[in-house]
Design a protein around this motif. Structure first.
Motif, mmCIF file in Angstrom:
data_model
loop_
_atom_site.group_PDB
_atom_site.id
_atom_site.type_symbol
_atom_site.label_atom_id
_atom_site.label_comp_id
_atom_site.label_asym_id
_atom_site.label_seq_id
_atom_site.Cartn_x
_atom_site.Cartn_y
_atom_site.Cartn_z
ATOM 1 N N PRO A 1 30.768 -16.655 -15.049
ATOM 2 C CA PRO A 1 31.477 -17.248 -13.903
ATOM 3 C C PRO A 1 32.295 -18.472 -14.320
ATOM 4 O O PRO A 1 33.415 -18.674 -13.857
ATOM 5 N N TYR A 2 31.701 -19.288 -15.209
ATOM 6 C CA TYR A 2 32.391 -20.477 -15.726
ATOM 7 C C TYR A 2 32.188 -20.534 -17.232
ATOM 8 O O TYR A 2 31.058 -20.451 -17.716
ATOM 9 N N SER A 3 33.275 -20.679 -17.974
ATOM 10 C CA SER A 3 33.170 -20.782 -19.427
ATOM 11 C C SER A 3 34.417 -21.437 -19.993
ATOM 12 O O SER A 3 35.532 -21.188 -19.522
ATOM 13 N N ALA A 4 34.217 -22.255 -21.005
ATOM 14 C CA ALA A 4 35.332 -22.898 -21.704
ATOM 15 C C ALA A 4 35.680 -22.150 -22.983
ATOM 16 O O ALA A 4 36.184 -22.750 -23.939
ATOM 17 N N ASP A 5 35.441 -20.839 -23.013
ATOM 18 C CA ASP A 5 35.796 -20.036 -24.184
ATOM 19 C C ASP A 5 37.292 -20.152 -24.477
ATOM 20 O O ASP A 5 38.119 -20.302 -23.568
ATOM 21 N N GLU A 6 37.654 -20.050 -25.761
ATOM 22 C CA GLU A 6 39.027 -20.336 -26.153
ATOM 23 C C GLU A 6 40.039 -19.274 -25.744
ATOM 24 O O GLU A 6 41.206 -19.604 -25.499
ATOM 25 N N ASN A 7 39.619 -17.985 -25.649
ATOM 26 C CA ASN A 7 40.670 -16.982 -25.425
ATOM 27 C C ASN A 7 40.259 -15.780 -24.579
ATOM 28 O O ASN A 7 41.076 -14.886 -24.382
ATOM 29 N N ASP A 8 39.023 -15.717 -24.087
ATOM 30 C CA ASP A 8 38.646 -14.558 -23.280
ATOM 31 C C ASP A 8 39.268 -14.588 -21.883
ATOM 32 O O ASP A 8 39.445 -13.538 -21.261
ATOM 33 N N TYR A 9 39.596 -15.747 -21.395
ATOM 34 C CA TYR A 9 40.119 -15.881 -20.025
ATOM 35 C C TYR A 9 41.488 -16.558 -20.014
ATOM 36 O O TYR A 9 41.819 -17.344 -19.141
ATOM 37 N N GLY A 10 42.290 -16.185 -21.007
ATOM 38 C CA GLY A 10 43.590 -16.795 -21.226
ATOM 39 C C GLY A 10 43.548 -17.568 -22.524
ATOM 40 O O GLY A 10 42.593 -18.311 -22.785
ATOM 41 N N ASN A 11 44.555 -17.382 -23.367
ATOM 42 C CA ASN A 11 44.573 -18.041 -24.667
ATOM 43 C C ASN A 11 44.834 -19.530 -24.491
ATOM 44 O O ASN A 11 45.959 -19.954 -24.238
ATOM 45 N N SER A 12 43.780 -20.325 -24.622
ATOM 46 C CA SER A 12 43.881 -21.764 -24.354
ATOM 47 C C SER A 12 44.656 -22.509 -25.428
ATOM 48 O O SER A 12 44.957 -23.691 -25.267
ATOM 49 N N TRP A 13 44.975 -21.826 -26.522
ATOM 50 C CA TRP A 13 45.794 -22.451 -27.562
ATOM 51 C C TRP A 13 47.281 -22.219 -27.309
ATOM 52 O O TRP A 13 48.125 -22.758 -28.034
ATOM 53 N N GLU A 14 47.571 -21.427 -26.302
ATOM 54 C CA GLU A 14 48.973 -21.166 -25.960
ATOM 55 C C GLU A 14 49.313 -21.502 -24.512
ATOM 56 O O GLU A 14 50.485 -21.663 -24.172
ATOM 57 N N GLY A 15 48.299 -21.592 -23.648
ATOM 58 C CA GLY A 15 48.559 -21.843 -22.243
ATOM 59 C C GLY A 15 47.270 -22.087 -21.488
ATOM 60 O O GLY A 15 46.213 -22.330 -22.088
ATOM 61 N N PRO A 16 47.296 -22.027 -20.164
ATOM 62 C CA PRO A 16 46.113 -22.326 -19.346
ATOM 63 C C PRO A 16 45.057 -21.228 -19.434
ATOM 64 O O PRO A 16 45.344 -20.081 -19.750
ATOM 65 N N SER A 17 43.827 -21.591 -19.108
ATOM 66 C CA SER A 17 42.690 -20.682 -19.085
ATOM 67 C C SER A 17 42.147 -20.600 -17.663
ATOM 68 O O SER A 17 42.235 -21.562 -16.900
ATOM 69 N N ASN A 18 41.579 -19.443 -17.327
ATOM 70 C CA ASN A 18 40.892 -19.292 -16.039
ATOM 71 C C ASN A 18 39.504 -19.913 -16.053
ATOM 72 O O ASN A 18 38.853 -20.010 -15.017
ATOM 73 N N TYR A 19 39.022 -20.294 -17.229
ATOM 74 C CA TYR A 19 37.689 -20.891 -17.385
ATOM 75 C C TYR A 19 36.595 -20.028 -16.757
ATOM 76 O O TYR A 19 35.690 -20.531 -16.105
ATOM 77 N N GLY A 20 36.696 -18.731 -16.950
ATOM 78 C CA GLY A 20 35.680 -17.830 -16.447
ATOM 79 C C GLY A 20 36.282 -16.511 -16.020
ATOM 80 O O GLY A 20 37.504 -16.349 -15.969
ATOM 81 N N ASP A 21 35.415 -15.560 -15.707
ATOM 82 C CA ASP A 21 35.837 -14.214 -15.344
ATOM 83 C C ASP A 21 36.154 -14.159 -13.854
ATOM 84 O O ASP A 21 35.248 -14.311 -13.015
ATOM 85 N N PRO A 22 37.412 -13.928 -13.469
ATOM 86 C CA PRO A 22 37.772 -13.893 -12.040
ATOM 87 C C PRO A 22 37.038 -12.817 -11.260
ATOM 88 O O PRO A 22 36.826 -12.961 -10.051
ATOM 89 N N THR A 23 36.634 -11.720 -11.917
ATOM 90 C CA THR A 23 35.942 -10.653 -11.186
ATOM 91 C C THR A 23 34.494 -11.020 -10.871
ATOM 92 O O THR A 23 33.875 -10.402 -10.002
#
Length: 621
Positions: free
Chosen positions: A497-519
């Motif tokens: 639900p909430y995670s600061a993973d680097e690229n599973d929910y948007g590549n945080s090295w290139e743009g914003p992240s969803n910080y978790g799985d929207p589903t």
């Protein structure tokens, strides 16, 4: 008569053609096998808990001597060996003429690892007589010959593994030619002169592993089998050996011709009055399960049908009570194997103190899970939550991931401490997941009560449809939470639900992240509405604990704590470059967590694989 003779000639011709269509040279006479060794590790717990169910073929070992010298180690791909087994076959048993070398490997890690088999003398200036080696897909076969005193070399790239991870290496020398086969196919060959062997150098056989990039990894996690023949196998025989080994993997067998347990015993879903038990044998068998509160065991339950996977529920047990049990299994020929006497404990009374462990993403590294399970065992928890991805991708065609990886790395713990799992994307077809578990509600999502807590175990593989309002699991969870009277409420599922993973929910090295799985997010409203204390999940192979979260804000009162505990055997991942607004603690490394509860007090701790504490939290309700 003429017609009859014509028919007989036609039948004879067809029969001859049929015979010729089979590889008549595929069988390898026993006298040509110099040695065969099995290397798969059998992990066990220490001390009085040491136990290996059924028969066990030990890997070769260096003969013990009070005083001895050691041959120089070979540096391979710039690495010193992390493990060596030397002189396990007398030098005079080694072939002096034609020969074949065979290796059966499984490389299911994402870091470079290697293994080699060689014959060489102790003199550092002497080249190996022969060497067959693998490192991260790079395969080398060398042989000392009269025309190449430093060794004739064959080289190939093992870039087409069978079932993504398996490699069959076979090298031959027939007196005038050397050949290298990968997965049954010849990939390299060249003519050579006679073998050059300096027997004055006191040659010794050696197998060495190169695992510096994979801490705790054993040679047997990479090298499953090694064989030496005193003849040059032909292409049909090579293919026959490959097919035979493929069969063992398809079936999940540890040994080709020995009656044995290849999964379990495996305890799960323990209650105050019952516990579920599964195990698997390599062939159909019956079983007798003897159990009781002390030895000798007096109670008995029988599984009278001949099956490979057996499921039993031991019932009418007493709460908070230690038990002993032993599985005696017999095949159709009357051969018998035993699990050995093992232990478990039923669930505590409603107001009793208890402790449980969190493990997630056990996946592809039994050596990491063996390390973690030994440390968890030292804590003596009442049970374990596995947060999904028990396997890396153990769908129906990849049964070996259950036998050789999941059970191999966790059986030593779960034959004594029960597990409550949830399914991850690694078990998404649920084929073997269901066969290896007996869980409520069709083994997909379920709830259970333990002490003064209730646990709600969800299948987030179906979150897209079932986690939204009106969805199947959403409705079930709301009804279950609404009806719960437990003092502590915990939810477990695989996705975040909430995670600061680097690229599973948007590549945080290139743009914003969803910080978790929207589903997954829609079901968060139920956690907040019905007072869930903590939510456990994996999927991301790092550790993170959130601050209390309510309405997408950090709030101490009424907030839910989210724990990402994906530190089992999966490939490690990393975090986004910027700190997440909800983050309380992060750690990149393999890990596990423990939670101890007594009445209104909870202690939560996280440890790495060296036993160093990485996080600590005390909660008083």
């Amino acid at each position: 008569m003429t017609i009859l003779l014509s028919i007989m000639k036609t039948l004879l011709s067809c029969f001859t053609a049929l015979l010729l269509s089979f590889p008549i040279f595929a069988q390898i006479p026993d006298e040509h096998l110099v040695g065969a060794w099995h290397f798969a590790p059998q992990y066990t717990l220490p001390g009085n808990a040491h136990n290996i169910p059924g028969p066990f073929i030990s890997p070769p070992a260096t003969p013990y001597k009070k005083v001895d010298t050691q041959a120089y180690p070979l540096i391979f791909h710039g690495e010193d060996p992390t493990e060596r087994i030397i002189n396990f076959l007398p030098a005079d048993s080694l072939p002096h003429g034609p020969f074949s070398l065979e290796m059966w490997l499984v490389d299911h890690v994402n870091q470079p690892v290697g293994v080699l088999a060689t014959v060489k003398g102790k003199d550092v200036n002497t080249e190996p007589d022969w060497l067959l080696a693998y490192y991260d897909g790079d395969v080398i076969f060398t042989l000392l010959t009269e025309d190449s005193p430093r060794g004739t070399i064959l080289h190939a790239q093992a870039d087409k593994p069978w079932k993504r991870y398996w490699h069959h290496l076979l090298a031959t020398y027939d007196g005038s030619r050397i050949s290298l086969y990968l997965n049954g196919t010849e990939v390299s060959s060249t003519s050579v002169k006679k073998r050059l062997q300096d027997r004055s150098a006191s040659p010794e056989i050696e197998v060495a592993a190169y695992m510096k990039n994979e801490p705790y990894m054993d040679m047997g996690n990479l090298l499953r089998d090694l064989r030496i023949y005193n003849c040059a196998l032909n292409s049909e025989q090579v293919q026959s050996r490959f097919e035979s080994l493929q069969t063992t993997v398809e079936e999940g067998w540890f040994y080709e011709d020995k009656f044995h347990f290849n999964a379990g015993p495996y305890l799960h879903f323990a209650t105050q009055k019952s516990i579920n038990l599964i195990w698997e044998t390599d062939r159909p068998a019956t079983a007798s399960i003897k159990y009781g509160k002390q030895l000798p065991l007096q109670e008995e339950v029988k599984a009278s049908n001949f099956e490979t996977i057996q499921e039993i529920t031991l019932e009418n047990l007493e709460a908070a009570t230690p038990y002993f049990y032993n599985i005696i299994s017999r095949d159709e020929e009357g051969n018998k194997i035993e699990s050995g006497v093992l232990t478990f404990q039923t669930a505590v009374q409603d107001e009793g103190a208890y402790s449980f462990a969190l493990i997630g993403d056990t996946e592809a590294r039994p050596h990491i899970n063996d390390r973690i399970t030994k440390m968890v065992w030292d804590e003596r928890p009442n049970f374990v939550l596995n947060l999904g991805d028990l396997t890396d991708g153990g769908f129906e065609p990849h049964k070996f991931e259950w036998n050789y990886e999941y059970f191999a790395g966790t059986r030593q713990l779960h034959s004594r401490v029960p597990v409550f799992p949830v399914a991850g994307n690694g078990e998404a077809d649920l084929f073997w997941y269901k066969k290896y578990h007996r869980l409520p509600n069709d083994e997909v999502y379920y709830a259970f009560r333990y002490g003064n807590a209730e646990f709600f175990m969800l299948n987030s593989n179906e979150s897209k449809e079932q986690f939204k309002p009106g969805g199947e699991q959403y409705v079930w969870l709301e009804n279950a939470l609404k009806a719960s009277t437990a003092q502590w409420k915990f939810v477990a599922h695989h996705h975040a639900p909430y995670s600061a993973d680097e690229n599973d929910y948007g590549n945080s090295w290139e743009g914003p992240s969803n910080y978790g799985d929207p589903t997954v997010r829609p079901v968060v409203a139920l956690y907040e509405k019905y007072g869930v204390d903590m939510v456990f999940f994996g999927h991301l192979h790092t550790y993170q604990r959130s601050l209390p979260v309510l309405d997408d804000l950090v709030k101490e009162e009424g907030g839910v704590i989210y724990v990402q505990c994906g530190g089992g055997g999966g490939n490690l991942e990393d975090f986004a470059p910027a700190r997440a607004w909800f983050s309380a603690k992060t750690y990149r490394g393999h890990h596990y967590a423990t939670i101890s509860i007594h009445h209104n007090k909870l202690r939560y701790q996280v440890f790495d694989t060296e036993g160093r504490m990485k996080d600590l939290l005390d909660i008083v309700k």
